[in-house]
Design an enzyme around this catalytic site. Structure first.
Site, short mmCIF file in Angstrom:
data_model
loop_
_atom_site.label_atom_id
_atom_site.label_comp_id
_atom_site.label_asym_id
_atom_site.label_seq_id
_atom_site.Cartn_x
_atom_site.Cartn_y
_atom_site.Cartn_z
N THR A 73 30.72 59.83 19.89
CA THR A 73 29.40 59.89 19.16
C THR A 73 28.63 60.90 19.63
OG1 THR A 73 29.29 57.50 19.25
CG2 THR A 73 27.24 58.39 19.02
N SER A 211 37.51 61.84 21.08
CA SER A 211 37.11 60.85 22.18
C SER A 211 38.04 60.18 23.06
CB SER A 211 36.49 59.54 21.29
OG SER A 211 36.11 58.66 22.33
N CYS A 337 27.79 43.76 12.17
CA CYS A 337 26.69 42.81 12.10
C CYS A 337 25.41 43.75 12.43
CB CYS A 337 26.68 42.07 13.53
SG CYS A 337 25.72 40.58 13.43
N1 PLP Z 1 34.19 58.52 14.80
C1 PLP Z 1 35.06 57.72 14.61
C2 PLP Z 1 36.02 57.87 13.32
C3 PLP Z 1 35.30 56.41 15.53
O1 PLP Z 1 36.25 55.39 15.08
C4 PLP Z 1 34.51 56.34 16.54
C5 PLP Z 1 34.48 55.13 17.50
O2 PLP Z 1 35.02 54.02 16.96
C6 PLP Z 1 33.45 57.30 16.94
C7 PLP Z 1 33.30 58.32 16.12
C8 PLP Z 1 32.73 57.15 18.13
O3 PLP Z 1 33.40 57.51 19.40
P1 PLP Z 1 32.94 56.89 20.67
O4 PLP Z 1 33.27 55.54 20.70
O5 PLP Z 1 33.65 57.84 21.61
O6 PLP Z 1 31.46 57.14 20.88
#
Ligand code: PLP
Length: 408
Positions: A73, A211, A337
């Site tokens: 994120t 991540s 949600c």
């Molecule tokens: N981008 C995608 C495609 C994701 O699936 C996710 C998490 O589910 C994220 C970004 C965010 O990653 P993080 O959980 O490390 O913040």
């Protein structure tokens, strides 16, 4: 005896024991701050650089192009806001898709409030984008294209190599030379790493987010690749960590864990992807065989090896999920949600799935540890749950079924 069946590996994964063992000394023994000059600090700093090299080796970039963050994120926020504000003298237009993760979409929405213009590309019924639409969307004021490498809900893979070529050609045709006015390409590769090979150089990728916790690494650690020469501002202000680009004391154990996790994921990628895809196809086939009135979401071929996403007509995913949970089967719905009310998944809606059907979606995401026995149990239980819920659903009428019979 199976205690529970975990089929939500797109949400998160357990930390691999090998990864954990590499991380542990950094909690208690090598606990110095890597910015400290003494021996213990230098040991910590060496571990950070070792992890950085491991990430760089997998992605085909230089270690100096890898920056550690707190999550995927943060990496997405930094890439998009960082490029937007550092290049706003060149233009204010950003291109993305309607099916990105919220850590991309909500950043873009916020940027619109701050004076940027955002084009959200449509997708087809498989969740796939159209390269021609991308080409047509590029204009003189475009500074960034952010398109994910793999969709977290429906598993569709995006042609990032082709997307990179389109952007590189647009830059060449317009004689945009770095860094004066280049359209940058950012990809959110959080779900793709460990499943598909990505070389940033080959794909003309300027920025890439990843991540750790999606690849059997720890939660709370991610990375952003920023190719040399890319103009990107800071997201977090403070000390001079990460070559003065991302402040904050390093999450030592997390970074070490990410380095080991990505190395392992890449070393076993081809074999794991092949094995997991076999189980994925088995689960898809079994659901289709045993449960009528379903729709497979996402691209059948260009698909993450571990993703099985279905809509079940006449019932709601939330209801199915609760019943599955009671039986110890962990999966997720495609709906999120939002402020107390259940909103249909933006991905399914963008794919043209009718709202009431989008509410009936369930996503199973497998791992290398998922067994056929677990999948058989899942299908057997799912079949019972679907029958039970349909029996009390006012939508499950003879007429509605007749209307669907041609489709399913
Ligand atoms: N981008 C995608 C495609 C994701 O699936 C996710 C998490 O589910 C994220 C970004 C965010 O990653 P993080 O959980 O490390 O913040």
């Amino acid at each position: 005896m199976i205690k529970h069946i975990y089929l939500d590996n797109a949400a998160t994964t357990p930390v691999d024991e090998v990864v954990l063992n590499e991380m542990l000394p950094f909690f208690t023994d090598v606990y110095a701050n890597p910015a400290s000059q003494y021996y213990l600090g230098r040991q910590a700093s060496e571990a950070v650089e070792n992890a950085r090299k491991r990430v760089a080796d997998v992605l085909g970039c230089a270690p100096t192009e890898v920056y550690f963050t707190s999550s995927g994120t943060e990496a997405n926020n930094w890439a998009i806001r960082g490029v937007a504000f550092a290049n706003k003298d060149k233009g204010n237009h950003i291109i993305t898709t309607k099916v990105e993760h919220h850590s991309v979409l909500n950043v873009c929405k916020q940027l619109q409030k701050e004076g940027f213009e955002v084009t959200y590309l449509d997708v087809d019924s498989d969740g796939q984008i159209c390269l021609k639409q991308l080409k047509d969307a590029i204009k003189d004021t475009t500074i960034l294209v952010s398109i994910m490498a793999a969709n977290n809900e429906v598993g569709t893979l995006y042609p990032i190599k082709e997307i990179g070529k389109v952007i590189a050609k647009a830059n060449k045709d317009a004689k945009r030379s770095e860094p004066s006015h280049k359209i940058y390409f950012h990809t959110d590769a959080v779900q793709a790493i460990g499943a598909v090979k990505i070389c940033v150089k080959e794909c003309h990728i300027d920025l890439l987010s990843l991540s750790a916790h999606k690849i059997n690494g720890p939660k709370g650690c991610g990375a952003l690749v920023v190719r040399n020469g890319v103009r990107v501002g800071k997201l977090i202000y403070g000390g001079a960590q990460e070559r003065n680009k991302r402040a904050g004391t390093h999450n030592m154990a997390g970074i070490v864990g990410l380095g080991k996790a990505i190395e392992l994921a890449e070393a076993n990628r081809e074999k794991n992807a092949k094995d997991i895809a076999k189980n994925r196809d088995y689960l898809i086939q079994q659901i289709r065989q045993h449960i009528p009135y379903t729709r497979l979401n996402g691209c059948a071929k260009e698909r993450l090896p571990n993703n099985v996403s279905f809509c079940f007509y006449f019932i709601e995913g939330e209801g199915m999920l609760i019943h599955m949970d009671l039986l110890g089967i962990y999966c997720s719905t495609g709906s999120a949600c939002a402020s107390g009310s259940l909103a249909a998944s933006h991905v399914l809606v963008a794919m043209g799935v009718p709202i009431e059907l989008a509410h009936g979606s369930i996503r199973f995401t497998l791992s290398k540890k998922t067994t056929k026995e677990e999948l058989d149990i899942t299908v057997e239980k799912l079949k019972g749950i679907v029958e039970k819920l349909r029996a009390i659903s006012p939508l499950y009428t003879k007429e509605a079924r007749a209307r669907l019979n041609d489709k399913c």
